[in-house]
Write a protein that holds these residues in place. Structure first.
Motif, PDB file in Angstrom:
ATOM      1  N   CYS A   1     -29.233  32.442 -34.083  1.00 34.28           N
ATOM      2  CA  CYS A   1     -28.523  31.490 -34.954  1.00 34.28           C
ATOM      3  C   CYS A   1     -29.351  31.106 -36.180  1.00 34.28           C
ATOM      4  CB  CYS A   1     -28.165  30.226 -34.179  1.00 34.28           C
ATOM      5  SG  CYS A   1     -27.012  30.489 -32.838  1.00 34.28           S
ATOM      6  N   TRP A   2     -30.623  30.876 -35.960  1.00 33.89           N
ATOM      7  CA  TRP A   2     -31.497  30.435 -37.050  1.00 33.89           C
ATOM      8  C   TRP A   2     -32.470  31.528 -37.452  1.00 33.89           C
ATOM      9  CZ3 TRP A   2     -32.965  25.169 -34.431  1.00 33.89           C
ATOM     10  CH2 TRP A   2     -31.830  24.350 -34.386  1.00 33.89           C
ATOM     11  N   LYS A   3     -32.077  32.767 -37.294  1.00 37.36           N
ATOM     12  CA  LYS A   3     -32.962  33.893 -37.592  1.00 37.36           C
ATOM     13  C   LYS A   3     -33.413  33.878 -39.046  1.00 37.36           C
ATOM     14  CE  LYS A   3     -33.193  38.894 -37.296  1.00 37.36           C
ATOM     15  NZ  LYS A   3     -32.508  40.097 -36.830  1.00 37.36           N
ATOM     16  N   ARG A   4     -32.505  33.640 -39.945  1.00 43.34           N
ATOM     17  CA  ARG A   4     -32.841  33.686 -41.371  1.00 43.34           C
ATOM     18  C   ARG A   4     -33.310  32.330 -41.904  1.00 43.34           C
ATOM     19  NH1 ARG A   4     -31.836  38.642 -41.587  1.00 43.34           N
ATOM     20  NH2 ARG A   4     -29.859  39.680 -41.436  1.00 43.34           N
ATOM     21  N   ALA A   5     -32.668  31.272 -41.455  1.00 46.95           N
ATOM     22  CA  ALA A   5     -33.049  29.941 -41.938  1.00 46.95           C
ATOM     23  C   ALA A   5     -32.523  28.861 -40.999  1.00 46.95           C
ATOM     24  CB  ALA A   5     -32.497  29.709 -43.336  1.00 46.95           C
ATOM     25  N   VAL A   6     -33.329  27.846 -40.809  1.00 47.77           N
ATOM     26  CA  VAL A   6     -32.904  26.686 -40.033  1.00 47.77           C
ATOM     27  C   VAL A   6     -32.097  25.792 -40.966  1.00 47.77           C
ATOM     28  CG1 VAL A   6     -33.690  24.671 -38.753  1.00 47.77           C
ATOM     29  CG2 VAL A   6     -34.968  26.813 -38.613  1.00 47.77           C
ATOM     30  N   PRO A   7     -30.918  25.339 -40.516  1.00 42.82           N
ATOM     31  CA  PRO A   7     -30.152  24.437 -41.379  1.00 42.82           C
ATOM     32  C   PRO A   7     -30.988  23.221 -41.778  1.00 42.82           C
ATOM     33  CG  PRO A   7     -28.842  25.135 -39.503  1.00 42.82           C
ATOM     34  CD  PRO A   7     -30.231  25.637 -39.271  1.00 42.82           C
ATOM     35  N   GLU A   8     -30.778  22.786 -42.990  1.00 42.81           N
ATOM     36  CA  GLU A   8     -31.599  21.719 -43.553  1.00 42.81           C
ATOM     37  C   GLU A   8     -31.398  20.384 -42.840  1.00 42.81           C
ATOM     38  OE1 GLU A   8     -32.125  19.521 -47.870  1.00 42.81           O
ATOM     39  OE2 GLU A   8     -31.153  21.485 -47.762  1.00 42.81           O
ATOM     40  N   HIS A   9     -30.157  20.065 -42.513  1.00 41.89           N
ATOM     41  CA  HIS A   9     -29.838  18.754 -41.943  1.00 41.89           C
ATOM     42  C   HIS A   9     -29.694  18.832 -40.418  1.00 41.89           C
ATOM     43  CE1 HIS A   9     -29.272  17.118 -45.934  1.00 41.89           C
ATOM     44  NE2 HIS A   9     -28.522  18.172 -46.221  1.00 41.89           N
ATOM     45  N   TYR A  10     -30.086  17.744 -39.776  1.00 36.18           N
ATOM     46  CA  TYR A  10     -30.022  17.662 -38.317  1.00 36.18           C
ATOM     47  C   TYR A  10     -28.596  17.875 -37.816  1.00 36.18           C
ATOM     48  CZ  TYR A  10     -30.552  15.691 -33.642  1.00 36.18           C
ATOM     49  OH  TYR A  10     -30.540  15.493 -32.280  1.00 36.18           O
ATOM     50  N   TYR A  11     -27.606  17.281 -38.462  1.00 35.03           N
ATOM     51  CA  TYR A  11     -26.225  17.427 -37.999  1.00 35.03           C
ATOM     52  C   TYR A  11     -25.768  18.878 -38.070  1.00 35.03           C
ATOM     53  CZ  TYR A  11     -24.354  17.758 -42.777  1.00 35.03           C
ATOM     54  OH  TYR A  11     -24.052  18.166 -44.049  1.00 35.03           O
ATOM     55  N   GLN A  12     -26.286  19.641 -39.030  1.00 39.07           N
ATOM     56  CA  GLN A  12     -25.943  21.062 -39.121  1.00 39.07           C
ATOM     57  C   GLN A  12     -26.599  21.846 -37.978  1.00 39.07           C
ATOM     58  OE1 GLN A  12     -27.521  21.481 -43.110  1.00 39.07           O
ATOM     59  NE2 GLN A  12     -25.456  21.782 -43.957  1.00 39.07           N
ATOM     60  N   GLN A  13     -27.809  21.473 -37.625  1.00 30.26           N
ATOM     61  CA  GLN A  13     -28.497  22.120 -36.514  1.00 30.26           C
ATOM     62  C   GLN A  13     -27.743  21.870 -35.207  1.00 30.26           C
ATOM     63  OE1 GLN A  13     -32.375  20.334 -36.796  1.00 30.26           O
ATOM     64  NE2 GLN A  13     -32.868  21.400 -38.693  1.00 30.26           N
TER      65      GLN A  13
END
Length: 93
Positions: free
Chosen positions: A44-56
């Motif tokens: 899911c986060w292979k390329r980038a971790v979502p910036e916001h906690y709610y997105q994670q």
């Protein structure tokens, strides 16, 4: 690319546990917290971790058993297995 050591902190634990309970209710008892976290980090986060906690959290909550099992099947296919020629089979007899 995010590496495997992306910290599993207590802020994700309730959400991962909730998803594991959901999987258990659907009959998937073999999937554990560590397996699901590995899926999140490596897929899911292979390329980038979502910036916001709610997105994670949204990414974690969108996971279905089918998503995870597709990932696990692919991982099993590319996993390097020792050749039978290299294994000591004498202990099996």
């Amino acid at each position: 690319m995010i590496n495997e050591s992306f910290a599993y902190s207590s802020k994700y634990e309730p959400w991962v546990n909730l998803k594991i309970r959901e999987f258990n209710q659907l009959g998937y008892h073999q999937i554990n917290e560590e397996d699901l976290w590995k899926f999140v980090v490596q897929f899911c986060w292979k390329r980038a971790v979502p910036e916001h906690y709610y997105q994670q959290i949204n990414d974690i909550m969108k996971i279905t058993p089918n998503h995870y099992l597709d990932y696990a099947a692919l991982e099993a296919q590319v996993y390097k297995v020792t050749s039978l020629d290299d294994m000591n089979l004498e202990d099996l007899f």
